[in-house]
Design a protein around this motif. Structure first.
Motif, mmCIF file in Angstrom:
data_model
loop_
_atom_site.group_PDB
_atom_site.id
_atom_site.type_symbol
_atom_site.label_atom_id
_atom_site.label_comp_id
_atom_site.label_asym_id
_atom_site.label_seq_id
_atom_site.Cartn_x
_atom_site.Cartn_y
_atom_site.Cartn_z
ATOM 1 N N THR A 109 -19.973 -65.840 11.515
ATOM 2 C CA THR A 109 -20.968 -66.697 12.143
ATOM 3 C C THR A 109 -20.602 -68.157 11.904
ATOM 4 N N GLN A 110 -21.277 -69.054 12.624
ATOM 5 C CA GLN A 110 -21.050 -70.475 12.380
ATOM 6 C C GLN A 110 -21.479 -70.866 10.971
ATOM 7 N N ASP A 112 -21.126 -69.016 8.353
ATOM 8 C CA ASP A 112 -19.993 -68.627 7.511
ATOM 9 C C ASP A 112 -18.898 -69.688 7.555
ATOM 10 N N ILE A 113 -18.646 -70.229 8.735
ATOM 11 C CA ILE A 113 -17.620 -71.258 8.875
ATOM 12 C C ILE A 113 -17.999 -72.488 8.060
ATOM 13 N N ASP A 152 -15.329 -63.897 16.627
ATOM 14 C CA ASP A 152 -15.500 -64.561 17.914
ATOM 15 C C ASP A 152 -14.960 -65.989 17.824
ATOM 16 N N TRP A 153 -13.788 -66.211 18.397
ATOM 17 C CA TRP A 153 -13.161 -67.536 18.296
ATOM 18 C C TRP A 153 -14.005 -68.625 18.929
ATOM 19 N N ARG A 154 -14.907 -68.261 19.833
ATOM 20 C CA ARG A 154 -15.746 -69.270 20.490
ATOM 21 C C ARG A 154 -16.617 -70.015 19.486
ATOM 22 N N LEU A 155 -16.853 -69.403 18.333
ATOM 23 C CA LEU A 155 -17.624 -70.081 17.289
ATOM 24 C C LEU A 155 -16.954 -71.367 16.826
ATOM 25 N N LEU A 156 -15.639 -71.443 16.989
ATOM 26 C CA LEU A 156 -14.885 -72.608 16.535
ATOM 27 C C LEU A 156 -14.806 -73.712 17.581
ATOM 28 N N GLN A 157 -15.122 -73.398 18.813
ATOM 29 C CA GLN A 157 -15.015 -74.386 19.870
ATOM 30 C C GLN A 157 -16.068 -75.471 19.665
ATOM 31 N N THR A 159 -16.345 -77.201 17.013
ATOM 32 C CA THR A 159 -16.655 -77.305 15.588
ATOM 33 C C THR A 159 -15.635 -78.197 14.905
#
Length: 215
Positions: A109-110, A112-113, A152-157, A159
């Motif tokens: 999850t975001q 977690d990031i 889900d790599w989209r979580l990094l977009q 960020t």
């Protein structure tokens, strides 16, 4: 070109393959529960095949100082901590060994990031991997990494990580180009995605992964 690391190497042939295709870092696992586990003595024979200028990375899970000293004596030059190490422990390892320390963290999850970034301390690189489920389908506990899972790599977009970071988790020749295009990590890390079976690297898949990164 995005740099790449081949992790969990255990044979001369696959070490040579990783070197020949241009991996900037080669990873060696020192964790008995892993099918890729090596002793420091086993690793020493492989590390001599890695030329100067390439990172020789030890993957460690809550390792004590004795194991860290042993892997450094075998020829490791970079320590990747993949357990529950605190920022204070990361700093202590970096200070005591005077070697680069990377922090690997599982995320889903975001939140977690954000937590991984906050907990990385003085790590040179933060490796964002897929968070492991608690158990496999057979009821066994999973490993901290190398499970062949992606998040889900989209979580990094969009960020802002705010520090050098790499991407791992579920990468393979067939999806690594998509991952690079989506989030532009500083490097990509592969382990199970270049294996013919659990713990056994494939020279052909290593070459295919490198070709996909460089395409």
């Amino acid at each position: 070109m995005t740099r790449f690391k081949i992790c969990g190497l255990s044979t001369p042939e696959t070490v040579d393959a990783a070197v020949s295709v241009g991996a900037f870092a080669l990873g060696f696992v020192f964790f008995p529960r892993s099918p890729r586990h090596l002793s420091p003595e086993q690793a020493a024979g492989l590390l001599v095949r890695v030329p100067e200028g390439r990172r020789r990375v030890a993957v460690l899970v809550d390792a004590d100082d004795a194991l860290i000293d042993a892997v450094l004596a075998a020829g490791i030059d970079t320590l990747q901590l993949h357990g529950a190490e605190t920022p204070e422990r990361i700093a202590a390892v970096a200070t005591r060994t005077r070697r680069p320390v990377w922090r690997a963290a599982g995320v889903a999850t975001q939140a977690d990031i954000r937590a991984a970034v906050a907990a990385a301390g003085p790590a040179e690189w933060l490796l964002l991997d897929a968070k492991a489920p608690r158990e496999t389908a057979s009821g066994e506990a999973t490993l901290p990494g190398g499970n062949g899972l992606a998040f889900d790599w989209r979580l990094l977009q969009g960020t802002n990580i705010g520090r050098p970071w790499g991407l791992g988790g579920g990468l393979a020749p067939g999806n690594v180009a998509e991952a690079i295009a989506a989030v532009q990590p500083g490097f990509v890390d592969v382990s199970s995605g270049v294996e013919s079976r659990s713990g056994v690297k494939s020279v052909e898949k290593i070459k295919a992964f490198a070709a996909a990164v460089m395409a």
